[in-house]
Design a protein around this motif. Structure first.
Motif, PDB file in Angstrom:
ATOM      1  N   GLY A   1      28.496  32.023  44.796  1.00 20.29           N
ATOM      2  CA  GLY A   1      27.837  32.831  43.780  1.00 20.29           C
ATOM      3  C   GLY A   1      28.757  33.488  42.789  1.00 20.29           C
ATOM      4  N   ALA A   2      30.051  33.549  43.068  1.00 13.92           N
ATOM      5  CA  ALA A   2      30.994  34.215  42.172  1.00 13.92           C
ATOM      6  C   ALA A   2      32.224  33.333  41.989  1.00 13.92           C
ATOM      7  CB  ALA A   2      31.402  35.572  42.740  1.00 13.92           C
ATOM      8  N   PRO A   3      32.918  33.483  40.850  1.00 14.66           N
ATOM      9  CA  PRO A   3      34.135  32.683  40.634  1.00 14.66           C
ATOM     10  C   PRO A   3      35.229  33.053  41.634  1.00 14.66           C
ATOM     11  CG  PRO A   3      33.363  33.727  38.599  1.00 14.66           C
ATOM     12  CD  PRO A   3      32.622  34.360  39.718  1.00 14.66           C
ATOM     13  N   VAL A   4      36.204  32.170  41.736  1.00 13.89           N
ATOM     14  CA  VAL A   4      37.383  32.466  42.544  1.00 13.89           C
ATOM     15  C   VAL A   4      38.079  33.688  41.946  1.00 13.89           C
ATOM     16  CG1 VAL A   4      39.637  31.633  43.306  1.00 13.89           C
ATOM     17  CG2 VAL A   4      37.674  30.064  43.231  1.00 13.89           C
ATOM     18  N   GLN A   5      38.411  34.658  42.798  1.00 12.77           N
ATOM     19  CA  GLN A   5      39.010  35.909  42.340  1.00 12.77           C
ATOM     20  C   GLN A   5      40.349  36.118  43.031  1.00 12.77           C
ATOM     21  OE1 GLN A   5      36.769  39.469  43.340  1.00 12.77           O
ATOM     22  NE2 GLN A   5      37.327  40.446  41.401  1.00 12.77           N
ATOM     23  N   VAL A   6      41.356  36.514  42.273  1.00 11.40           N
ATOM     24  CA  VAL A   6      42.687  36.753  42.820  1.00 11.40           C
ATOM     25  C   VAL A   6      43.053  38.216  42.601  1.00 11.40           C
ATOM     26  CG1 VAL A   6      43.409  34.377  42.393  1.00 11.40           C
ATOM     27  CG2 VAL A   6      43.858  36.124  40.665  1.00 11.40           C
ATOM     28  N   PRO A   7      43.954  38.760  43.444  1.00  4.49           N
ATOM     29  CA  PRO A   7      44.381  40.150  43.261  1.00  4.49           C
ATOM     30  C   PRO A   7      45.161  40.316  41.957  1.00  4.49           C
ATOM     31  CG  PRO A   7      45.154  39.249  45.367  1.00  4.49           C
ATOM     32  CD  PRO A   7      44.573  38.127  44.600  1.00  4.49           C
ATOM     33  N   THR A   8      44.929  41.426  41.276  1.00  7.90           N
ATOM     34  CA  THR A   8      45.612  41.657  39.995  1.00  7.90           C
ATOM     35  C   THR A   8      46.285  43.022  39.920  1.00  7.90           C
ATOM     36  OG1 THR A   8      43.533  42.462  39.034  1.00  7.90           O
ATOM     37  CG2 THR A   8      44.070  40.132  38.705  1.00  7.90           C
ATOM     38  N   THR A   9      46.224  43.804  40.985  1.00  2.00           N
ATOM     39  CA  THR A   9      46.844  45.125  40.938  1.00  2.00           C
ATOM     40  C   THR A   9      48.356  45.017  41.064  1.00  2.00           C
ATOM     41  OG1 THR A   9      46.667  45.441  43.336  1.00  2.00           O
ATOM     42  CG2 THR A   9      44.796  46.132  41.989  1.00  2.00           C
ATOM     43  N   ALA A  10      49.044  46.046  40.629  1.00  2.00           N
ATOM     44  CA  ALA A  10      50.507  46.031  40.645  1.00  2.00           C
ATOM     45  C   ALA A  10      51.052  45.944  42.059  1.00  2.00           C
ATOM     46  CB  ALA A  10      51.035  47.275  39.941  1.00  2.00           C
ATOM     47  N   THR A  11      50.323  46.503  43.020  1.00  2.00           N
ATOM     48  CA  THR A  11      50.807  46.504  44.408  1.00  2.00           C
ATOM     49  C   THR A  11      50.475  45.217  45.143  1.00  2.00           C
ATOM     50  OG1 THR A  11      48.767  47.615  45.100  1.00  2.00           O
ATOM     51  CG2 THR A  11      50.673  49.012  44.563  1.00  2.00           C
ATOM     52  N   SER A  12      49.602  44.404  44.561  1.00  2.00           N
ATOM     53  CA  SER A  12      49.241  43.144  45.238  1.00  2.00           C
ATOM     54  C   SER A  12      49.192  42.001  44.235  1.00  2.00           C
ATOM     55  CB  SER A  12      47.890  43.288  45.947  1.00  2.00           C
ATOM     56  OG  SER A  12      46.875  43.613  45.015  1.00  2.00           O
ATOM     57  N   ALA A  13      50.235  41.882  43.441  1.00  5.15           N
ATOM     58  CA  ALA A  13      50.284  40.827  42.429  1.00  5.15           C
ATOM     59  C   ALA A  13      50.422  39.463  43.096  1.00  5.15           C
ATOM     60  CB  ALA A  13      51.439  41.063  41.481  1.00  5.15           C
TER      61      ALA A  13
END
Length: 264
Positions: free
Chosen positions: A140-152
């Protein structure tokens, strides 16, 4: 065959070569477009209606065929979210029906080999043509990757079973879903969309989903399968054929003028 028939044939010839040149120009223009599939122009002779015993030429018909089965070179980009398919298959994608900040998606599926994916503001993977990557047809949703500075995200990998795993900057890993490619038994009947995407047609049939022997490599993209040298050779051939047809038109014009002069 009358002179007017010869003129008609030459006109269809110039029109067909103009159409072929249009396809060639598109191939050359997209020689650096990720995942682009070149198109060829095929020609078929047309037969004029006639009585038995004679069969004059009737011009030429044209048709476009996309080289969907021709693999482009897989090149490393160093961009973690880029993905390249080796072998058969297409990424399952959808178009954003909402806004960039609040994307929304319908049920319509599209398929593409263009893997220059990058995360949007929400971390959803979207390619350079604006299509969002879905792990499969039923997600139901696109593939999502972490984008925060602590989990790049530092790299993506896809197992032979399709397990999509992200390696983060701290060395930890995160499961991002199971990636399934769409594969078609009659892929040449797929219909083209803007941006290197395709949709299934009645002739294509339903796709199968999985990797089924294909590979997906992170940090890479499949380049265009349009060869510049090959396209230039075709362009020269097309130009010569066009010029020959215009010569026929000029010759017919001279002959018609001679015929008219006989009765003046």
């Amino acid at each position: 065959m009358s002179l007017m028939d010869a003129l008609s044939n030459a006109i269809t010839g110039t029109s067909a070569q103009s159409f072929a040149l249009n396809n060639i120009s598109g191939n050359i223009a997209n020689s650096t477009t990720a995942g682009f599939k070149s198109t060829d122009t095929s020609f078929a002779d047309m037969l004029a209606q006639t009585e038995a015993g004679t069969q004059p030429a009737g011009g030429v018909a044209i048709n476009t065929r996309s080289n969907l089965g021709l693999q482009g070179t897989v090149a490393s980009t160093g961009i973690a979210t880029n993905l390249a398919i080796g072998g058969d298959g297409y990424f399952v994608v959808r178009q954003n029906l909402g806004t960039a900040s609040a994307p929304s998606f319908g049920s319509a599926l599209a398929y593409t080999r263009r893997g220059d994916f990058a995360p949007d503001a929400s971390g959803y993977l979207v390619n350079g043509a604006g299509y969002y990557l879905f792990a499969g047809a039923s997600t139901g949703a696109p593939v999502q990757v972490p984008t925060t500075a602590t989990s790049a995200l530092s790299s993506l990998s896809v197992s032979p079973a399709g397990a999509l795993t992200g390696t983060l900057s701290d060395g930890s890993t995160q499961a991002l879903g199971t990636l399934a490619l769409a594969q078609f038994g009659a892929r040449d009947t797929l219909a083209s969309l803007y941006g290197g995407a395709f949709v299934a047609t009645a002739s294509t049939g339903a796709p199968s989903f999985g990797l089924n022997g294909a590979t997906v490599t992170g940090g890479s993209v499949e380049q265009s399968n349009a060869s510049i040298s090959d396209q230039f050779s075709k362009m020269i051939e097309t130009q010569q054929a066009y010029s020959s047809n215009t010569k026929v038109i000029s010759t017919v014009n001279e002959m018609l003028q001679s015929a008219i002069a006989m009765y003046v």
